[in-house]
Scaffold this active site. Sequence first.
Site, short mmCIF file in Angstrom:
data_model
loop_
_atom_site.label_atom_id
_atom_site.label_comp_id
_atom_site.label_asym_id
_atom_site.label_seq_id
_atom_site.Cartn_x
_atom_site.Cartn_y
_atom_site.Cartn_z
N CYS A 72 -8.80 -27.20 -11.66
CA CYS A 72 -8.09 -27.10 -12.94
C CYS A 72 -6.70 -26.48 -12.72
O CYS A 72 -5.92 -27.01 -11.94
CB CYS A 72 -8.95 -26.32 -13.93
SG CYS A 72 -8.27 -26.27 -15.58
N LEU A 73 -6.42 -25.36 -13.36
CA LEU A 73 -5.12 -24.74 -13.17
C LEU A 73 -4.94 -24.28 -11.71
O LEU A 73 -3.82 -24.18 -11.21
CB LEU A 73 -4.98 -23.56 -14.14
CG LEU A 73 -3.61 -22.98 -14.36
CD1 LEU A 73 -2.59 -24.04 -14.70
CD2 LEU A 73 -3.65 -21.92 -15.46
#
Lengths: 366, 133
Positions: A157-158
Amino acid sequence: MNKPAHHAPNKAQRAELEEQVRKSVERALSRNIPGLALQQASLELDVGPTPKEIVYTRDSLRLYHYLPMTDEVYRVPVLIVMSPVARGYILDLAKGQSFIEYLLLQGYDVYLMDWVPPRREHAHLGMKDFALDLIDESIAHVQQDSGENDISLVGYCLGGFLASVNAAIHNKGPVHNLVCFTTPVNSEGMALYKAWVETKAFDIDRLVDALGVIPGDMINASIQALRPLQKQANQMQLLNNVQDDAFVKASLRFDRWATEQLPVPGALARDLVNDFLRGNKLLRNEYVLDDKRVDLGKIRVPFLHVAAEYDHIVPTAASSDLVKLVGSKDKNEIVVKGGHVSLIAGGNAVYRLWPQLDKWLSVRSV
Amino acid sequence: MEKDKLNPMAVWREWFVESEKAWSQALTEMMGDEKFSKGMGRYMQEALHSHRMFSEAMSQYLANLNLPSRSDVLDVSDRLGQIEDTLAAIQVELRQQRIQLAQANSIASHETPGETSASAKPARTRRPPQHQA
């Protein structure tokens, strides 16, 4: 006619009676509804069961090394960069349902960049700190600890965003393979957040100045807004499957993780809103960090992106450009059915996705 | 399962689970509307303003009552976080010491490093299975 003598139970008798009733109710419930026999307290302790050691710590970073589970490991160690807004134990949720345990059993030497809740003194940590300094320092520690110069960088994800930025800036560095799980690069694909931050009424500077660190509850609320009724639906699904012990356990673990979002340092939130959500600079090749242009086209190492078809947090519209932007010749994308979290913690990932990842990574890890 | 089909609550829950995605999508689209976004932005500003005013007023009031304010609780939380940092740093140091000790023992007993010691790391020689290579 005399009334029968009535003696009120004394304190000890009352306690014994209460205990008997409690045990009877518990017994009846656990006999009929197995799911209710589970103790939430015991579940709270059993996440992250794979043995690990802490290698390095700075600010909100914890760099862990997982103890190898095979006699022989692949030459290139794996460094996983967890998203700084989520708890890392989703990667090691439970025995048999752990991405990290799977990698260890396949013979990888695994390190994890995990995050603890940032405090007010960490409010100044921004994108440069996360994507450059902390990853660089972690890579240096992994190199020293493993004795290997090459690293496979895996971001979730991030964390994938941070790993990609790092690999783009240090394109001649030690990153040997880059794997990104459901990584956002195009903010146009995140319609709700984009709409929220583009109005003039949303003042990120004022928010950051007032709060310093953006509370985890606020992050949680913003994620829940992407699918507002999902929590209620999950609870109903839980009730419908309350006879299934394994389902209840998995559901409670997921629920716990989903509500435990980490607070975000104000400077990082500001950078994400201004440069990513508003500016979409990574996609436009306009992103400059620490006076260096972040050009994903300069990434030349083998690259794999894994996306989920039904991901509502990072939809494929937000992540699919990554594979196009990366300059590697050896690049692949795997899109699997499932959601944002099922990629790394879903019951089926162990049979469907992870073997594909292993197949891709193993031949590039020798 | 047959029993569940006769349970109206279970049927309703099943319907809710199946239609949740559509309802959620409709709500999310509504929240992405320009008017809603502006309203939310304004609400956030007002909430920040009132939070600041309320905090200032309450902190004095709580101090008079000899009760901790949110800021005091955050101070305790920060202090605990700093103690956890220190513990983590000690764990790092202990690990380093253990590795150094194991290496020293390995040299003293003339072992080839990583060969027979109990603390030896696994060899980095693994090859992918034939069908993957």
